[in-house]
Design an enzyme around this catalytic site. Sequence first.
Site, short mmCIF file in Angstrom:
data_model
loop_
_atom_site.label_atom_id
_atom_site.label_comp_id
_atom_site.label_asym_id
_atom_site.label_seq_id
_atom_site.Cartn_x
_atom_site.Cartn_y
_atom_site.Cartn_z
N ARG A 60 8.00 0.21 26.20
CA ARG A 60 7.70 -0.80 27.21
C ARG A 60 6.79 -0.20 28.27
NH1 ARG A 60 13.74 -3.37 28.35
NH2 ARG A 60 14.15 -4.08 26.20
N ASP A 62 4.35 -0.02 31.53
CA ASP A 62 4.36 -0.66 32.85
C ASP A 62 3.07 -1.41 33.10
OD1 ASP A 62 6.86 0.40 33.51
OD2 ASP A 62 5.98 2.25 34.32
N ARG A 210 4.31 9.79 34.17
CA ARG A 210 3.57 9.66 35.43
C ARG A 210 4.12 10.60 36.50
NH1 ARG A 210 3.76 3.44 36.70
NH2 ARG A 210 2.82 4.20 38.65
#
Length: 268
Positions: A60, A62, A210
Site C-alpha cells: 500500500r 502512500d 522514508r
Amino acid sequence: MAETDAGAAFVRWAIRIEYDGTGYVGWQRQTNGVSIQGLIEAAATKLVRGRPVPSITAGRTDAGVHATGLVVHLDFPADGKIDARQIRDGMNYHLKPHRVVVLQAASVPADWSARFSAIWRSYRFTILNRASRPALMEGQVWHVRRRLDVQAMQEGANHLLGQHDFTSFRAAACQANSPIRTLDVLTVHREGECVIINTKARSFLHHQVRNMVGSLALVGSGQWTPDRMGEALAARNRCMAGPTSPPEGLCLTGVGYPEDPFSQQARQ
C-alpha cells in the site's frame, strides 16, 4: 475457479502495474480523493459489465509515492471468458487518462495472494542533489541542495542490514504486529546529480523506507556520523531517528514470488 464467502464463483488474475503517484491519495481507497485501488477496480469492473472486481495489493503506497512494479490480484466473475491480453489492454483503455498502466496480467490459483505469497519487495528512493530545483523531475525526486557524501551514507546504511527491531524507523501510526524486520539490501550510490538509494526486504514497516532515507540524508550532509545510524536503531525510539523524507522520491520497483506468475506472459 473458486467461490467467495457469499458463494459467487471467481477466477483470480495477477497484474503488474506502474503509476505516477502525483496527485493521488495513494493505493488505498479513501473517502476523499482519487486512489490507485479505486482506478484499478473501476477499470476491471468495466471489463465485466459493471460487476464488482475486488483487489488485493502486495504493497500500500502512500500519497505521492510511485511504482514501476507493484503486483495486485483481481477476482473476476468466473462465468465469462477473459485472457491476459484483454485484461492488460482493456484495463489500460479504461484507465486513460490517468497515469496508471497495467504492464502484465497472469492467471493464478485461487489461493495465490499478491500480498501473502510475496517473498520480497524492493524500493528505490531518488534524491536530486544540486543547487537548482528540479524542472523535468518535479514530483519524482527529493531535492536536497547540500552536497551529500554517498560513502558516508553507505557506511551508515550498513548498520541497518539484517534482522533488527526497527521501532526507530516506523511510523507512529504503523499497524504491524511486530517491529522486527530483516533488511536484505540497502545501497547508496550517485548517478550524476542524483543520489539513488535501493532497498529490499520481505516486508517493510509503515514509512520505514522514508524514515531510513531521512536519517541517511543527515549522515550524507555531515550532521550525523555513520555510527549514529546504529545508535538510532538500537534506541528503539522514533524520536532518535531522522525526519521522514517526502514521498515524491520513493518508488516501489518490484515484488518477488517463489514462482514468477508473469514469466509465461513475458513475450505477449
